[in-house]
Design a protein around this motif. Sequence first.
Motif, mmCIF file in Angstrom:
data_model
loop_
_atom_site.group_PDB
_atom_site.id
_atom_site.type_symbol
_atom_site.label_atom_id
_atom_site.label_comp_id
_atom_site.label_asym_id
_atom_site.label_seq_id
_atom_site.Cartn_x
_atom_site.Cartn_y
_atom_site.Cartn_z
ATOM 1 N N GLY A 107 0.768 -1.192 -0.122
ATOM 2 C CA GLY A 107 0.011 0.151 -0.164
ATOM 3 C C GLY A 107 0.821 1.310 -0.061
ATOM 4 N N LEU A 108 2.118 1.240 -0.202
ATOM 5 C CA LEU A 108 2.897 2.360 -0.016
ATOM 6 C C LEU A 108 3.172 2.947 -1.657
ATOM 7 N N ALA A 109 2.602 4.268 -1.956
ATOM 8 C CA ALA A 109 2.562 4.800 -3.077
ATOM 9 C C ALA A 109 3.789 5.500 -3.323
ATOM 10 N N ILE A 110 4.540 5.389 -4.659
ATOM 11 C CA ILE A 110 5.847 6.139 -4.790
ATOM 12 C C ILE A 110 5.428 7.131 -6.047
ATOM 13 N N LEU A 133 13.360 3.731 -7.603
ATOM 14 C CA LEU A 133 12.760 3.238 -6.322
ATOM 15 C C LEU A 133 12.058 2.151 -6.970
ATOM 16 N N ALA A 134 11.987 0.952 -5.920
ATOM 17 C CA ALA A 134 11.152 -0.160 -6.286
ATOM 18 C C ALA A 134 10.915 -0.890 -4.837
ATOM 19 N N VAL A 135 9.856 -1.705 -4.914
ATOM 20 C CA VAL A 135 9.345 -2.748 -3.881
ATOM 21 C C VAL A 135 9.792 -4.222 -4.276
ATOM 22 N N SER A 136 10.882 -4.720 -3.852
ATOM 23 C CA SER A 136 11.204 -5.902 -4.162
ATOM 24 C C SER A 136 11.500 -6.836 -3.350
ATOM 25 N N GLN A 176 -4.136 5.863 5.818
ATOM 26 C CA GLN A 176 -4.807 4.520 6.404
ATOM 27 C C GLN A 176 -3.940 3.682 7.349
ATOM 28 N N PHE A 177 -4.304 3.363 8.364
ATOM 29 C CA PHE A 177 -3.575 2.399 9.370
ATOM 30 C C PHE A 177 -4.524 1.684 10.207
ATOM 31 N N GLU A 178 -4.121 0.282 10.485
ATOM 32 C CA GLU A 178 -5.088 -0.589 11.297
ATOM 33 C C GLU A 178 -4.358 -1.129 12.395
ATOM 34 N N VAL A 199 -0.461 -1.387 11.800
ATOM 35 C CA VAL A 199 -0.154 -1.856 10.217
ATOM 36 C C VAL A 199 -0.604 -0.659 9.535
ATOM 37 N N VAL A 200 0.300 -0.151 9.046
ATOM 38 C CA VAL A 200 0.173 1.504 7.851
ATOM 39 C C VAL A 200 -0.322 0.447 6.539
ATOM 40 N N ARG A 201 -1.611 0.835 6.479
ATOM 41 C CA ARG A 201 -2.096 0.103 5.068
ATOM 42 C C ARG A 201 -1.943 1.065 3.907
ATOM 43 N N LYS A 202 -2.088 2.176 4.041
ATOM 44 C CA LYS A 202 -1.874 3.288 2.850
ATOM 45 C C LYS A 202 -0.852 4.504 3.347
#
Length: 694
Positions: A107-110, A133-136, A176-178, A199-202
């Motif tokens: 949910g992490l926007a780059i 930048l990337a999520v890998s 948004q977090f849970e 949990v940070v969802r967004k």
Amino acid sequence: MPLPEPNQGETREQFIDRCMADETMVREFPDTKQRRAVCEQQARAEAGATVQLLSDPGALSIEAAADIAAADDDGKPKLPRFSMVAYTGGAMRIAGWRYPVVVDLAGLAIPSQSRPIRFGHDAASGVGHTYQLAVSEGKLVAAGVVSRDTAAAREIVASARNGFPWQASLGASVEQFEFVRENQTVLVNGREFKGPVNVVRKATLGEISFVDLAADSNSSASVAASAKETPVMEDKDKQDQTKVEAAAQTDGAGKDASPAVADPVPDIRAAAVEETKRIESIRKVCAGRHADIEAKAIEEGWDAGRTELEVLRAERPKAPAAHIRDNTADADVLAAAVCITAGLKESEARFDEKVLDAASRRFRSGIGLQELIMEGAWANGYQGRTFRSDMEGALQAAFSTFRLPGILSNVANKFLLAGFESVEDTWKRIAATRSVRDFKAVTSYRLTGAFEYEEVGPTGELKHGAVDEETFTNQAKTYGRMFSITRTDLINDDLGALTAVPRKIGRGGALKLNKVFWTAFLDNAAFFTTARGNYKEGAATALSVDGLTDAELLFLEQKDAEGSPLGLVARVMLVPPALLVRGTQLMNSTELRDGGASSKYVTNNPHAGKFSVIHSAYLSNATIPGYSAKAWYLLADPDDLPVVEVAFLNGQQTPTVERADADFNVLGIQFRGYFDFGVALQDYRAGVKMKGEA
């Protein structure tokens, strides 16, 4: 080597000056630039420069450990570049959050591959920018270049070459977090975490900063001073191998020499030239016409090509502005608009000032029934523009959620209450009220018996009192009516159907309560009797000074079940309308004049101000058995001893209005109003009745 520490009250500049002059620092760091870099870093560390979570959970700084080194390429000064594993997806302890924090990388926007690199999250301390930048594999990885010509950038490079272990920190806005409670588990980033945990969802990535401390110790980063070395996203094992260690040089005698430190000035100068050229090209493209694009391009490291594209987009001819209706009025604003349009006098007391102001500005000419329905339909996604074009569709959309039904019920309740309060409520002044939970008959008990104290003898023995009880019963019943907003009302756009009818229903509820109450009260032939000592008849009982004197004496002589005086005084004089003036005169006049021939008379009024005079038109209404235009009463305060009681289901003392599903053969909207209450006479000792005639 222990570094100097700031003194209490010392400024940052004062500490750096003292640190630069420290003998140990001069001996260990003979190079002035190197020593200043170390002193400035110590000043930031002591000032607590590490960015922590803000008090508002909407702003979050996620810190990650970074191993940083500097390297040269073939001895040629080049623009330093870096690569890092910024976050490994684990749980972190963040200041301001009570429990650990895990960021869901899914949910992490780059926003873009180019994000600003700063020092300590300070916008004024720029370092460079990212180009990758990337999520890998459950990690956030980044690569970039040290492209800024600032003191912070020079310090980062110099300290890295000295082997200082820089760390990385991400700045992100949490959307948004849970919260996962204790004894619960959650799967995030391919791992299972046990609560309690946040949990940070967004979230949206903002920038990356070099800092001193980190929450994620498994992350890593490397910085190379080579412009040709373009870092690529690697797994953790490969990245760990990119750490550059300073080789120790040994002289012929075996003594360690000081590690060689590359002069960062050539690198900085070359970077400054490139950055100056980039900024000039951006300014040339913007030509002073797009200050916002120019500032953003310089801040985020854009080249001339990307800047030109953004300028072309900004200068592209725009389509004519579309005037779209604002359909965002909330339920309170719509309800207030209806009440204002229908002229509800109590609107200011039933809505706050902001809601009334919004309703007045949004619906300057008032709101109609069709417009109200369309507002509800639009809020539920309806695309139609007029009510008449698709009445069935608009109604279906408007009532597809609780929004419009809630507004209608809210408005109807307000007008119902206004109608209810417009009817005589004398019953409140003479009756006790109670709350009941159901419609079963309820019984009240009043203890009687010998409670008077007796003298205690020499033995100290106390005698038991004899306890009896008197009972009084009551029972709530339901009274109600249906009303409908018909298809004709809808087509005629008749807002009065929504306001006038509930007002009448409210008035009808009050009228029904009054009728039931006074019917029970006037059915008192067996309640007020001569035998009980609370009733008198004859010409002398007419309302007058003498009649009032007799009534008060009758009340004061009431006795309890044991034959002792009650110890109460009358508080209320209840009269029919025909006796209201006479009763008011008796209470307000301080003198009484005798118009006869006798010249001897008493002028003081002995009863002035003794009782509260109240009246009810129901006492002399011919539709109620036991009515009289001459009978009147003296009653105790109902809080002391009630002569009559009203029971309300669940304590609800006003009618309720609800939306109901309309019958199949009814084209329109249906409502129902109902009222649950019961009335019963209670203690006969609480009042006396004077017939007022023979």
